[in-house]
Write a protein that holds these residues in place. Structure first.
Motif, short mmCIF file in Angstrom:
data_model
loop_
_atom_site.label_atom_id
_atom_site.label_comp_id
_atom_site.label_asym_id
_atom_site.label_seq_id
_atom_site.Cartn_x
_atom_site.Cartn_y
_atom_site.Cartn_z
N GLU A 82 0.82 -1.22 0.00
CA GLU A 82 0.00 0.00 0.00
C GLU A 82 0.84 1.26 0.00
O GLU A 82 0.53 2.23 -0.70
CB GLU A 82 -0.94 0.00 1.21
CG GLU A 82 -1.85 1.20 1.26
CD GLU A 82 -2.90 1.11 2.35
OE1 GLU A 82 -2.91 2.00 3.23
OE2 GLU A 82 -3.70 0.16 2.31
N THR A 83 1.92 1.26 0.77
CA THR A 83 2.79 2.44 0.81
C THR A 83 3.39 2.71 -0.56
O THR A 83 3.45 3.86 -1.03
CB THR A 83 3.91 2.25 1.84
OG1 THR A 83 3.33 2.05 3.13
CG2 THR A 83 4.83 3.46 1.87
N ARG A 86 0.75 4.21 -2.99
CA ARG A 86 0.56 5.65 -2.75
C ARG A 86 1.66 6.47 -3.43
O ARG A 86 1.39 7.44 -4.14
CB ARG A 86 0.55 5.94 -1.24
CG ARG A 86 -0.68 5.46 -0.50
CD ARG A 86 -0.52 5.69 1.00
NE ARG A 86 -1.66 5.26 1.76
CZ ARG A 86 -2.72 6.01 2.06
NH1 ARG A 86 -2.74 7.27 1.65
NH2 ARG A 86 -3.73 5.54 2.76
N GLN A 87 2.88 6.06 -3.20
CA GLN A 87 4.01 6.80 -3.74
C GLN A 87 4.03 6.72 -5.27
O GLN A 87 4.33 7.71 -5.96
CB GLN A 87 5.31 6.23 -3.17
CG GLN A 87 6.56 7.02 -3.54
CD GLN A 87 7.79 6.49 -2.83
OE1 GLN A 87 7.70 5.70 -1.87
NE2 GLN A 87 8.96 6.90 -3.29
N TYR A 89 1.45 6.26 -7.44
CA TYR A 89 0.42 7.08 -8.08
C TYR A 89 0.81 8.56 -8.11
O TYR A 89 0.60 9.25 -9.11
CB TYR A 89 -0.92 6.90 -7.37
CG TYR A 89 -1.75 5.77 -7.91
CD1 TYR A 89 -2.01 5.65 -9.28
CD2 TYR A 89 -2.29 4.81 -7.06
CE1 TYR A 89 -2.77 4.60 -9.77
CE2 TYR A 89 -3.06 3.76 -7.54
CZ TYR A 89 -3.30 3.67 -8.90
OH TYR A 89 -4.05 2.64 -9.39
N TYR A 109 -4.32 11.14 -10.18
CA TYR A 109 -4.74 11.68 -8.89
C TYR A 109 -6.09 11.11 -8.48
O TYR A 109 -6.31 10.76 -7.32
CB TYR A 109 -4.82 13.21 -8.96
CG TYR A 109 -3.48 13.89 -8.99
CD1 TYR A 109 -2.50 13.58 -8.05
CD2 TYR A 109 -3.18 14.86 -9.95
CE1 TYR A 109 -1.26 14.21 -8.06
CE2 TYR A 109 -1.95 15.49 -9.97
CZ TYR A 109 -0.99 15.16 -9.02
OH TYR A 109 0.23 15.78 -9.03
N TYR A 112 -5.74 7.62 -7.21
CA TYR A 112 -5.23 7.63 -5.83
C TYR A 112 -6.37 7.88 -4.85
O TYR A 112 -6.55 7.15 -3.86
CB TYR A 112 -4.16 8.71 -5.70
CG TYR A 112 -3.58 8.85 -4.32
CD1 TYR A 112 -2.32 8.33 -4.02
CD2 TYR A 112 -4.27 9.50 -3.30
CE1 TYR A 112 -1.78 8.45 -2.75
CE2 TYR A 112 -3.74 9.62 -2.03
CZ TYR A 112 -2.50 9.10 -1.76
OH TYR A 112 -1.98 9.22 -0.50
N ARG A 115 -8.84 5.06 -4.45
CA ARG A 115 -8.35 3.90 -3.71
C ARG A 115 -8.15 4.18 -2.23
O ARG A 115 -8.44 3.34 -1.38
CB ARG A 115 -7.02 3.43 -4.32
CG ARG A 115 -6.42 2.24 -3.61
CD ARG A 115 -5.47 1.48 -4.50
NE ARG A 115 -4.88 0.33 -3.81
CZ ARG A 115 -4.13 -0.58 -4.42
NH1 ARG A 115 -3.90 -0.48 -5.72
NH2 ARG A 115 -3.62 -1.60 -3.73
N PHE A 116 -7.70 5.41 -1.92
CA PHE A 116 -7.34 5.68 -0.52
C PHE A 116 -8.26 6.69 0.17
O PHE A 116 -8.22 6.80 1.39
CB PHE A 116 -5.89 6.17 -0.45
CG PHE A 116 -4.90 5.19 -0.99
CD1 PHE A 116 -4.66 4.00 -0.32
CD2 PHE A 116 -4.24 5.44 -2.18
CE1 PHE A 116 -3.73 3.08 -0.81
CE2 PHE A 116 -3.32 4.53 -2.68
CZ PHE A 116 -3.06 3.34 -2.01
N GLY A 119 -5.33 11.92 1.30
CA GLY A 119 -4.24 12.51 0.54
C GLY A 119 -3.87 13.86 1.10
O GLY A 119 -4.68 14.52 1.76
#
Length: 396
Positions: A82-83, A86-87, A89, A109, A112, A115-116, A119
């Motif tokens: 997951e980390t 994030r980075q 995307y 964007y 991102y 999914r999360f 931000g």
């Protein structure tokens, strides 16, 4: 302003100046975020082995955007944690911005966020800038509104408010734009009084103040002078009150001391006085005036309005002198010089319109000319609107 002026979309993404272009992003899934590499770039861009996040970051840092896109996309197509996702995307979006493809950056964007659902403020600010580059002003305003709620530094909050206000300005939503632009200025003033942050530059302070002045300027233009005489008196009073608001706001822009906005505000302030002169000179004349009375009326009016012309000349001279003293050149300095020459030529030529109004000093702002441009230009903005747009590069 007589020339078309470019729309703004500004974001503090990196220090390199970039402008994006592309189509609307549309509905986004995470898989949509990858950018197709151009045929001529394929050999250099496609990785020869498994894509790794460090390799992708290195390509981005080295300015090899096409390879970075390929590496980030390849990495996301694997089984990252997951980390890393994030980075990746965020890196993918930045690489797409370097390739001037804001539509693809928006998709990254959006993927991102889909999914999360979180931000940093910077993500929403950058996405807002890309939407602005695409001319999607509602989406830009919404993204900057989200950036504002997440921003902590006063400078980031000022930028988010200024850009959000500008997006509403582009939408013609002046009642929504003005309070946002005012709030941006208030955040800045409070930060200076509290010594909470030392701003690295005052670009967005100047931008917020300039477009707040532009709101009052546009409202000033929208006031028509009408008969009968009682109505004319009310219209003139309202128009003059709006002129004062616009004048004060342009002067506040100049105090922000960012040379680009100083030059823009100085030019617009001179234009404001020209437009006021035209509004009074070309106001409707009561029907009961005969030819002799009409001649006396115009001659007295020209004398009374001479200080307005002098004020416009003084403003243009001051604006040009300031730019030259600082060695600053822009579209506004060229336009200021041209406008100053025009006004001085009018004065030197003397009065050749006995018993008639002078020709307009700012014909591009007259309602009937603007209406003609709108009718013939399709979706293009009228000269009235283009005078309020500012041609600044996009520092993505």
């Amino acid at each position: 302003m007589s020339r078309p002026l470019v729309r703004l979309a500004l974001v503090a993404l990196a220090s390199a100046p970039v402008a994006c272009a592309g189509k609307s992003a549309g509905v986004v899934t995470p898989e949509d975020a990858a950018l197709s590499v151009q045929p001529g770039e394929a050999a250099a861009a496609v990785p020869t082995g498994p894509a790794t996040l460090p390799d992708a970051e290195a390509a981005l840092a080295g300015g090899d955007a096409a390879r970075a896109v390929a590496l980030f996309s390849g990495y996301l197509g694997g089984d990252p944690d997951e980390t890393g996702v994030r980075q990746a995307y965020l890196g993918l979006a930045r690489a797409q911005e370097l390739l001037h493809d804001c539509a693809a950056a928006v998709r990254a964007y959006d993927a991102y966020v889909a999914r999360f659902s979180d931000g940093p403020a910077d993500l929403f600010a950058r996405r807002g800038a890309c939407y602005a580059e695409l001319g999607e002003w509602k989406a830009s305003a919404d993204s900057y509104a989200e950036a504002f709620t997440r921003a902590t530094l006063p400078s980031a909050r000022v930028e988010a408010l200024a850009r959000q206000g500008y997006a509403h300005f582009e939408l013609g939503q002046l009642d929504q734009a003005e309070p946002l632009l005012l709030q941006a200025d208030q955040v800045y003033v409070a930060s200076q009084e509290q010594n909470s942050e030392r701003f690295s530059n005052y670009y967005f302070v100047g931008m917020a103040r300039f477009y707040r002045a532009a709101v009052w300027h546009r409202r000033f233009r929208d006031v028509a002078i009408r008969l009968p005489e009682k109505q004319m008196t009310e219209d003139f009073a309202r128009k003059f009150a709006l002129l004062e608001k616009a004048q004060d706001a342009y002067n506040e822009t100049i105090k922000a001391k960012h040379m680009f906005w100083v030059s823009a505000a100085g030019y617009q302030l001179g234009s404001l006085f020209e437009e006021f002169y035209d509004a009074m000179m070309h106001a409707p004349v009561p029907d009961w005036l005969d030819d002799k009375q009409r001649q006396v009326y115009y001659e007295e009016l020209k004398g009374q309005l001479r200080p307005v012309v002098n004020k416009a000349i003084w403003v243009f001279e001051k604006n040009l002198a300031t730019a030259r003293r600082l060695g600053y050149e822009s579209e506004f300095t060229a336009q200021t010089e041209a406008k100053l020459s025009e006004l001085q030529a009018v004065l030197l030529a003397g009065d050749t319109t006995l018993g008639k109004p002078h020709p307009p000093l700012a014909p591009e702002a007259r309602r009937e000319i603007a209406a003609g441009e709108i009718a013939s230009a399709g979706s293009e903005p009228s000269p009235v609107d283009r005078k309020l747009f500012v041609p600044e590069l996009t520092p993505l």
